[in-house]
Design a protein around this motif. Structure first.
Motif, PDB file in Angstrom:
ATOM      1  N   ARG A  87     -51.200 -26.197  10.694  1.00 23.40           N
ATOM      2  CA  ARG A  87     -52.980 -26.645  11.180  1.00 23.40           C
ATOM      3  C   ARG A  87     -53.849 -25.484  10.017  1.00 23.40           C
ATOM      4  O   ARG A  87     -54.718 -25.952   9.857  1.00 23.40           O
ATOM      5  N   LEU A 111     -54.107 -22.697   5.310  1.00 25.85           N
ATOM      6  CA  LEU A 111     -54.575 -23.064   4.485  1.00 25.85           C
ATOM      7  C   LEU A 111     -55.088 -21.052   4.768  1.00 25.85           C
ATOM      8  O   LEU A 111     -55.154 -20.691   3.693  1.00 25.85           O
ATOM      9  N   ASP A 169     -54.973 -35.550   8.531  1.00 24.28           N
ATOM     10  CA  ASP A 169     -54.327 -34.265   8.372  1.00 24.28           C
ATOM     11  C   ASP A 169     -55.902 -32.995   8.133  1.00 24.28           C
ATOM     12  O   ASP A 169     -55.831 -33.322   6.747  1.00 24.28           O
ATOM     13  N   THR A 216     -55.777 -29.922   6.674  1.00 25.53           N
ATOM     14  CA  THR A 216     -55.529 -28.574   5.688  1.00 25.53           C
ATOM     15  C   THR A 216     -55.663 -29.912   4.945  1.00 25.53           C
ATOM     16  O   THR A 216     -56.250 -29.456   3.460  1.00 25.53           O
ATOM     17  N   VAL A 217     -55.222 -31.267   4.797  1.00 23.27           N
ATOM     18  CA  VAL A 217     -54.388 -31.848   3.543  1.00 23.27           C
ATOM     19  C   VAL A 217     -55.995 -32.545   3.241  1.00 23.27           C
ATOM     20  O   VAL A 217     -56.489 -32.094   2.087  1.00 23.27           O
ATOM     21  N   LEU A 226     -57.919 -29.789   1.023  1.00 22.82           N
ATOM     22  CA  LEU A 226     -56.641 -29.493  -0.434  1.00 22.82           C
ATOM     23  C   LEU A 226     -57.731 -30.320  -1.167  1.00 22.82           C
ATOM     24  O   LEU A 226     -57.349 -30.419  -2.271  1.00 22.82           O
ATOM     25  N   PRO A 248     -61.853 -27.485  11.517  1.00 17.97           N
ATOM     26  CA  PRO A 248     -61.529 -26.144  12.833  1.00 17.97           C
ATOM     27  C   PRO A 248     -62.886 -25.230  11.599  1.00 17.97           C
ATOM     28  O   PRO A 248     -62.768 -25.176  10.246  1.00 17.97           O
ATOM     29  N   LEU A 304     -61.598 -23.515   8.312  1.00 21.14           N
ATOM     30  CA  LEU A 304     -61.411 -24.014   7.518  1.00 21.14           C
ATOM     31  C   LEU A 304     -62.724 -24.668   6.589  1.00 21.14           C
ATOM     32  O   LEU A 304     -62.317 -23.905   5.328  1.00 21.14           O
ATOM     33  N   PRO A 326     -57.050 -32.146  19.044  1.00 22.95           N
ATOM     34  CA  PRO A 326     -55.973 -30.059  18.879  1.00 22.95           C
ATOM     35  C   PRO A 326     -57.311 -29.351  18.841  1.00 22.95           C
ATOM     36  O   PRO A 326     -57.581 -28.026  19.665  1.00 22.95           O
ATOM     37  N   VAL A 368     -49.640 -32.443  -0.781  1.00 19.19           N
ATOM     38  CA  VAL A 368     -49.530 -31.692   0.711  1.00 19.19           C
ATOM     39  C   VAL A 368     -48.660 -32.774   1.525  1.00 19.19           C
ATOM     40  O   VAL A 368     -47.423 -32.258   2.640  1.00 19.19           O
TER      41      VAL A 368
END
Lengths: 269, 495, 309
Positions: free
Chosen positions: A225, A228, B209, B211-212, B215, B230, B233, B345, C164
């Protein structure tokens, strides 16, 4: 020992730190908010995770998890599978037919699919993981034990024992099982590697250990998670997992070469 | 051989060009969860509700001070139980060309009131006795009992009369008169709307997701994302020069709920001990966004019924320990509590930290996380000791009856903690019947003070909102409850 | 040959029946009351009763099994508890994605495994052999839930070359296919090697060599075609590795296939969907195995022409 080299040493280290784990990994649950996601540095080689817990300590705790699960599952699977396989092959007839079908049925579920489904249904937790993996694990050993026993059944010493009127139980225990122990040992070694991966996989999916306990699989999932910003959370437990599994597989390879087991007659795994 | 080589190059090119599409004309808004229903009569989750605000119009809305204001209708009170709503000029057109009229309003609310239709919003408007159509622009509501907060319940999106009468489902094919037309919803990951004023297309892209999502924003595959990342990020995105970040203080209330009927938690001293054991400032500082504010009551202080200058429960582990000891708990006999969360999460992260903080004062917390369905079911059925959730988009103080009145235990309401306090019941009822705003707000303030004393909830914080957008997006303003109304004004510039 | 076919089909039928029974049993392994666990959000007394009846849980277990099997024949796999849509339509929606991924992964696996296996067989016992088999061992030791994130880290995040996750054009298939394919390639390369080695000991190889053909020509044009047969059989068996591995790989990459559906359903406690997915995957595996066996039996003249051994 020398010819097994590095692989065995790694495994010894792994088992040792797993046993010592609870005493060393004292801080696997200690949260320090101010160091959240800090990467590795001079003082702390492995850095901290998303709750500021020491990755090193969690790595040790996870090591214990994988060790316990692996050895428990293999112990159960080998015991149960060998007994069932040998008896089935020796007795033959209807018993054998049923057992073979049973084995086929379990083998119809590819990979750890059945384990995933079982673990998912039984609920999260390490004990359910052990149950799920054992239910799936005994099959391979049963099949191997059966195949080996079938080929040994007609060996002279077995025929002689039978002629002498030795009880079936004694024949199986004293004359058959010791002879098949070599291939079983090899299978068990590879089995340990497979279970380590399976446990990590189940934990990765969220079906194994629950927060805040540590497992290499759940560490990788939680770490993914934050890839990055904190790649070390995936790389470090991943490297640990890979090194241990590789070592166990290497050991299995070497054992197979050394014990010169002929598996040509048996179906390929 | 040469031709093969070129073919190979083309293949690779095609392969890689599947990636990003920065030249796209639509404004692409990334969502963390996919909308469940675009039918305002049934939608309860935040994402669906926010998108429905764009597709449908409603009678009443709330302003920045949380006061009711006319949206598509003005109202006046003929008597305490009789309100007349007259549609105003801002009423819009449905996709078939018909303009929103009073019959649509009557049909929508009648549909929801009908228990056979099992609308989850029925509870909020069940004080309506009957709805009478006066003319094509006017509709009367008769109530079963007086309630000064009444117009504030009429915030549900209005559907066309035909739909309500024929009992059609709008879950996947919305039909609204709002500022946006529905274009397409081919799969869960893509929802396309079109702004009526300038035909600007908005594409809601579901990216689960985090992160995705981040990105995709960095690569220009989406243009905007709001919340649900989060903190780390968010910082990371903020450091990128092609992305702008905006933060806004929010009014979504995060809390810890206790099961007051539980034999252990029945004891108010225990609840106070837990409150003092939690280090909220540290949680806010390290885990939450910069504009997050500590909360001491359900309504934000700037609400007309909000509590100002409340006395907070400070982080005081010593006090917590002594309170526990006074109740007979010590190292040999620690207090053991079960804390349930969903599988989100972020919630698990917060819960783990709280578990640790409580551990430090000697409370052993067992953390159990479940999938949403199981978790929510457990909460409603009282199968819990403590849990954590948020109330999103609270405007109307009717929430207090819904959550704290003794008659609101599920399934009647959301008093999941089974909290029963006659004083609180009385304050709620008096507030509901008082004629003027001043005394009403005073009752609500006293109520919140009492709740802060009793602690059926431990108030945690009001989460902030943030939006991260690519630099070519302008005009998107955050709203305090996290809705997407900013899309009415957002503009995408092209190079 | 015909007798072989019939026996094989019969035993397969038994296995399929066993699989169905086992999958049926899954729902009864749920700790506690499965209905309570399943309903979660919208549970009211009436709903609970209705669900119990709909699932037939108030019937004796024998009846339930028969009903389940009967429904299967009708193609009725039940209804998703979460979205109330028929499970069969959910499956149909997701199957293409998994099939695409499986096929491309198979391609990747072959592209890696064949060269690796051939090189190893050609250089038996020497450095290249050890290296190739070392690489294969590595492949077996790195699980796909580790390889996936590492590939993402490298190619999506650091280099930004590939997406990703998600299914979004051809490029998004690259990383999942590599992840899934390498797991298969590791096992496949060993098989290619050992099968080739076996074939290389045959007489006709010695003849070819004696005729003066170069080693490479011998391996590729004489040994390999004969090795293909057992390799293809083994490929069919290894489909299981792909199907089993797809579950985790699809989860890592949010690939909208059957595997991800299974995991999502487990997480949501949507047991009818879980049952259906597990059933589909296992039955597919069994059918492919039987099919491969039969095809192999038909192609290999030794099997087709004679049971005279």
């Amino acid at each position: 020992m020398r010819q097994y080299g590095l692989a065995v040493w790694i495994i010894i280290v792994w088992v040792t730190i797993s046993i010592l784990g609870p005493f060393l990994a004292t801080e696997s649950h200690t949260i320090q908010l101010q160091v959240i996601l800090n990467g590795p540095d001079m003082h702390n080689w492995f850095g901290y995770d998303d709750l500021g817990r020491s990755v090193f300590h969690r790595l040790l705790a996870g090591s214990l998890t994988s060790c316990i699960v692996a050895f428990t599952v293999i112990a159960i699977s080998v015991t149960f599978g060998t007994i069932l396989g040998t008896i089935s092959a020796y007795l033959g007839g209807v018993v054998d037919l049923i057992v073979v079908r049973l084995i086929d049925i379990f083998l119809a579920f590819p990979g750890i699919l059945l384990a995933i489904a079982l673990a998912g249904i039984l609920g999260p937790g390490i004990d359910n993981v052990v149950i799920a993996l054992s239910v799936v694990g005994w099959v391979g050993f049963a099949r191997l034990a059966r195949a080996q026993t079938l080929s040994l059944k007609h060996r002279e010493h077995v025929v002689a024992a039978r002629a002498l009127g030795t009880r079936k139980r004694i024949i199986i225990l004293r004359h058959l099982i010791p002879l098949i122990s070599a291939p079983l040992l090899i299978e068990a070694t590879f089995g340990i590697a497979a279970v380590i991966i399976a446990e990590a996989g189940l934990s990765f999916l969220g079906l194994g250990v629950q927060a805040p306990d540590a497992s290499w699989g759940s560490m990788i999932r939680d770490g993914a998670r934050y890839m990055l910003v904190a790649p070390h959370l995936v790389i470090i437990p991943g490297a640990a997992l890979m090194i241990v599994v590789l070592s166990v597989n290497l050991l299995g390879d070497r054992l197979r070469d050394r014990l010169d087991v002929k598996t040509d007659n048996m179906e390929q795994d | 051989m040469g031709r093969l080589y070129y073919l190979f190059l083309i293949f690779i090119f095609l392969l890689l060009s599947g990636c990003s599409d920065p030249g796209s004309q639509s404004i692409r808004f990334a969502l963390a969860s996919t909308p469940i229903s675009l039918d305002p009569r049934y939608a309860t989750d935040a994402t669906s509700s926010r998108i429905n605000r764009l597709l449908y119009q409603r009678l009443v809305d709330f302003d920045g001070q949380f006061k009711m204001q006319p949206a598509v209708a003005n109202w006046h009170k003929i008597s305490e139980k009789h309100y007349r709503f007259k549609l105003n000029a801002s009423r819009g057109y449905f996709a078939d060309g018909k303009r929103l009229s009073a019959s649509d309003v009557q049909a929508t609310y009648s549909y929801i009131l009908d228990p056979d239709n099992a609308s989850p919003h029925r509870g909020s408007i069940q004080l309506i006795d009957r709805i009478v159509l006066i003319d094509s622009l006017t509709v009367d509501f008769y109530l079963k009992k007086p309630d000064p907060l009444f117009p504030g319940y009429l915030v549900i999106g209005i559907v066309p009369q035909q739909v309500a009468v024929r009992k059609q489902s709008l879950n996947k094919k919305p039909k609204g008169s709002g500022g946006f037309d529905f274009i397409a919803w081919p799969d869960a990951s893509r929802l396309v709307l079109q702004r009526k004023t300038d035909k600007q297309q908005i594409e809601f892209v579901y990216v689960h997701d985090a992160t995705v999502r981040a990105l995709k924003l960095m690569r220009g595959e989406v243009d905007l994302l709001q919340n649900d990342l989060p903190r780390e990020l968010v910082h990371y995105l903020g450091s990128k020069k092609e992305i702008s970040l905006h933060h806004l203080a929010g009014n979504n209330f995060t809390y810890i709920g206790f099961n007051v009927s539980d034999p252990v938690l029945n004891n108010p001293t225990i609840r106070k001990a837990v409150a003092h054991a939690i280090n909220r400032p540290a949680l806010v500082k390290y885990l939450l966004g910069g504009k997050t504010r500590l909360a001491n009551a359900l309504l934000v202080p700037e609400h007309w019924a909000g509590l100002k200058n409340a006395k907070a429960y400070d982080y005081d582990p010593e006090l917590a320990r002594s309170l526990l000891q006074s109740q007979g708990y010590n190292r040999n006999k620690p207090l053991i509590l079960e804390y349930k969360t969903s599988s989100d999460p972020f919630r698990i992260r917060i819960a783990t930290i709280i578990q640790q903080q409580l551990n430090e004062v000697g409370i052993k917390v067992r953390l159990k996380s479940f999938d949403w369905g199981t978790f929510y079911g457990d909460i409603k059925n009282g199968r819990f000791q403590m849990y954590s959730l948020s109330w999103v988009g609270i405007k109307n103080p009717d929430i207090f009856r819904y959550v704290f009145h003794s008659q609101s235990i599920p399934p009647q309401g959301a008093n999941r903690g089974r909290y029963v306090n006659q004083k609180v019941d009385g304050l709620i009822e008096r507030a509901e019947t008082s004629a003027d705003v001043a005394s009403r707000s005073q009752y609500y303030r006293d109520l919140q003070k009492q709740l802060l004393h009793d602690l059926p909830y431990i108030p945690l914080w009001y989460e902030e909102h943030f939006v991260a957008s690519r630099n070519n997006i302008s005009g998107y303003r955050l709203a305090a409850d996290g809705n997407y109304d900013g899309l009415f004004m957002a503009v995408k510039k092209y190079r | 040959m015909l007798r072989l076919l019939i026996t094989r089909l019969l035993s397969t039928a038994v296995v399929v029946l066993g699989v169905v029974c086992l999958v049926f049993l899954l729902i009864h392994l749920v700790p506690g009351d499965p209905v309570d666990v399943m309903l979660g959000e919208n549970a009211q007394m009436a709903d609970r009763q209705a669900l119990r009846e709909a699932l037939g849980l108030n019937q004796p277990i024998g009846n339930q099994l028969l009903t389940y099997i009967g429904n299967l024949f009708k193609g009725d796999l039940g209804q998703s508890l979460h979205s109330r849509t028929p499970v069969s339509s959910m499956l149909l929606e997701r199957i293409p994605a998994t099939v695409e991924l499986a096929l491309v992964s198979l391609l990747v696996a072959c592209l890696i495994a064949f060269p690796l296996g051939i090189i190893a067989a050609l250089n038996r016992g020497k450095a290249w052999d050890k290296t190739a088999m070392g690489v294969s061992l590595l492949g077996v030791s790195v699980p796909n839930f580790l390889l996936g994130p590492v590939l993402i880290l490298l190619f999506s995040i650091s280099l930004g070359w590939l997406p990703v996750s998600g299914k979004d054009g051809l490029a998004s298939m690259v990383l999942p296919a590599i992840t899934l394919g390498t797991a298969l390639a590791a096992v496949l390369s060993r098989m290619v090697r050992s099968t080739l080695l076996e074939v290389l000991h045959e007489d006709y190889i010695r003849t070819a060599r004696a005729k003066g053909l170069s080693h490479i020509r011998v391996v590729i044009f004489h040994a390999l075609p004969n090795a293909m047969l057992p390799i293809i059989t083994l490929l069919g068996l290894q489909l299981g590795v792909l199907l089993g591995g797809a579950v985790i790989t699809e989860t890592v990459f949010s690939w909208p296939g059957i595997g991800k559906l299974t995991i999502d359903a487990i997480m949501k406690r949507d047991y009818p969907v879980v049952q259906a997915c597990v059933l589909l995957i296992s039955i597919t595996y069994v059918v492919v195995n039987v099919f491969t066996d039969i095809v192999y039996g038909w192609i290999d003249p030794r099997v087709r022409l004679g049971d005279r051994s």
